[in-house]
Design a protein around this motif. Structure first.
Motif, short mmCIF file in Angstrom:
data_model
loop_
_atom_site.label_atom_id
_atom_site.label_comp_id
_atom_site.label_asym_id
_atom_site.label_seq_id
_atom_site.Cartn_x
_atom_site.Cartn_y
_atom_site.Cartn_z
N ASP A 48 -19.87 -13.57 4.85
CA ASP A 48 -18.90 -13.46 5.93
C ASP A 48 -18.88 -12.08 6.60
OD1 ASP A 48 -17.96 -12.10 3.76
OD2 ASP A 48 -15.89 -12.83 3.92
N VAL A 49 -19.90 -11.21 6.30
CA VAL A 49 -19.96 -9.89 6.94
C VAL A 49 -20.19 -10.05 8.43
CG1 VAL A 49 -21.33 -7.78 7.15
CG2 VAL A 49 -20.74 -8.66 4.90
N LYS A 50 -19.45 -9.27 9.21
CA LYS A 50 -19.62 -9.27 10.66
C LYS A 50 -20.45 -8.05 11.06
CE LYS A 50 -15.36 -11.78 11.62
NZ LYS A 50 -14.08 -11.79 12.37
N TRP A 51 -21.51 -8.26 11.87
CA TRP A 51 -22.49 -7.23 12.18
C TRP A 51 -22.38 -6.76 13.64
CZ3 TRP A 51 -25.14 -5.22 8.25
CH2 TRP A 51 -25.34 -5.99 7.12
N THR A 52 -22.66 -5.46 13.80
CA THR A 52 -22.86 -4.94 15.16
C THR A 52 -24.25 -5.34 15.63
OG1 THR A 52 -23.83 -2.85 14.40
CG2 THR A 52 -21.43 -2.93 14.62
N SER A 53 -24.53 -5.11 16.87
CA SER A 53 -25.88 -5.32 17.38
C SER A 53 -26.82 -4.27 16.79
CB SER A 53 -25.90 -5.23 18.91
OG SER A 53 -25.07 -6.22 19.48
#
Length: 438
Positions: A130-135
């Motif tokens: 569920d980690v949310k990533w930057t570009s």
């Protein structure tokens, strides 16, 4: 009875519908609550440093609706799709990190992920789903070092060309140089492994450094372990050339030495010749650091003619070839007549001599026994080859005295007179004869 059964069925459908509505609302509430944990993603991810195996980067902090966090995880990949991950790591409460053990001169991609809880993540298998990533952001390492020595391939009074071996991973090179004994560097960036430095000082030594560079649109990674060396420009033309002596087969010269010269080329030919390699006698590799006399001996130099000379300095390039300065101003110098005859008659000393090619006249000097200095008696034209000496300074010659006679050929060109522009000239280019009068 039937009416009661229908009422009960109707109430059951109402209860089912209300339950479904409640479940949907609860799910929506829980989802909103989960999303609310992260209120701001990290931003402005940029590279800050680089070496040949290391990069560092920073970003602006994100935020959550909790008292602690957010917690970060980062990935470094060889591709923009992050399928070939080379390093991962965590950063609890930090917004700057670094990654080492990378390859030189390569492009990597970095992204930052946000976790709600602090976790140690040793590899990609431990990253929560569920980690949310930057570009991803492209970042670069510096190239490898330059191997081998720098080379100087060309030089003039105001320019020099330097070349070096290519460095793996370099797409540009930073050239830094300064003049000897100065501290301020001039810098220039080039895209190939050679560079021509311009607007330099003549006859000066320069210290030069070459740093390999991996350059992208957003960052420049420089390998600070550079190649370096000292190189020189060519001097201006030599000044002060003089002929000190000319005898059969030999001549002596002097000139002002140039500070950075590794040697000189002295050229001598007959005064009437054009300067060509065929008719020029050249003396290479005359090494001078101060004003020293140079003996130039060559059996082709003969009495009875005028010669001309010029000199230039040179430096050595890396392949051993020479880069020359301009030639000095030419000088013309004469030699003694091949023959001088004297005899006494009742009127004085009768002097005759063989003509000197190129002479425009002859000066006659006499040294009386017991005197210290020569006395100039007269100057005769080039067509004349004899003279009768009767008096010195309007005084008759004395019986029982020795007289030292010298014939000095001269060559006038415009306002200059060859061999007679310096004080001791008449002592240098003449034939000497002792004469005793009874």
């Amino acid at each position: 009875m039937k009416e009661n059964r229908e009422n009960r069925n109707h109430l059951s459908w109402i209860r089912i519908c209300m339950g479904l509505i409640f479940a949907v609302c609860l799910g929506m509430f829980l989802q909103v609550d989960a999303d609310a944990a992260i209120t701001k993603m990290p931003s402005k991810l940029v590279q800050t440093e680089a070496s040949s195996n290391f990069i560092s980067f920073r970003w602006e902090k994100g935020s959550t609706d909790k008292n602690d966090g957010p917690y970060y995880v980062w990935e470094v990949s060889e591709d923009a799709s992050f399928t070939d991950i080379v390093r991962v790591g965590t950063a609890s409460g930090m917004e700057t990190m670094g990654c080492d053990e990378l390859d030189a001169g390569k492009t990597y991609y970095v992204r930052i992920g946000v976790m709600e809880e602090s976790k140690y993540i040793p590899d990609t298998t431990q990253i929560p789903s569920d980690v949310k990533w930057t570009s991803g952001v492209a970042m670069i390492t510096a190239p490898e070092c330059i191997t081998g020595n720098m080379k100087q391939t060309k030089a003039s009074t105001s320019q020099m060309t330097i070349s070096w071996n290519k460095a793996a991973g370099a797409n540009a090179y930073l050239v830094r140089y300064n003049k000897e004994k100065t501290k301020k560097y001039t810098e220039v960036m080039v895209n190939k492994n050679s560079c021509t430095l311009k607007k330099l000082s003549a006859g000066a030594d320069y210290y030069i450094e070459i740093c390999p560079v991996n350059k992208s649109s957003k960052f420049t990674a420089v390998n600070k372990l550079n190649a370096s060396g000292f190189f020189s420009t060519v001097s201006n033309k030599v000044s002060g050339l003089k002929n000190l002596n000319m005898t059969d087969g030999s001549a002596k010269f002097i000139w002002n030495p140039m500070k950075n010269a590794r040697g000189y080329e002295l050229a001598v030919t007959k005064y009437s010749n054009k300067w060509t390699k065929k008719n020029t006698m050249t003396l290479n590799q005359v090494y001078m650091r101060k004003a020293e006399r140079v003996q130039f001996t060559n059996t082709k130099l003969k009495n009875g003619t005028f010669y001309k000379a010029r000199v230039r300095s040179y430096i050595l390039l890396s392949d051993g070839t020479k880069a020359y300065s301009a030639w000095s101003n030419e000088i013309t110098f004469g030699s003694a007549p091949k023959k001088v005859n004297v005899k006494s008659n009742g009127k004085g000393i009768q002097i005759s001599w063989s003509k000197v090619t190129g002479a425009t006249g002859y000066q006659i000097y006499v040294l009386e026994q017991g005197k210290k200095n020569y006395q100039k008696v007269t100057t005769v034209k080039a067509k004349t080859a004899k003279y009768t000496l009767k008096k010195i300074n309007k005084k008759n010659l004395k019986s029982g005295k020795n007289y030292f006679i010298r014939i000095t050929p001269i060559r006038k060109s415009g306002k200059t007179t060859a061999s007679l522009n310096c004080k001791e000239a008449y002592k240098l280019f003449q034939k000497s004869i002792w004469f005793y009068r009874w």
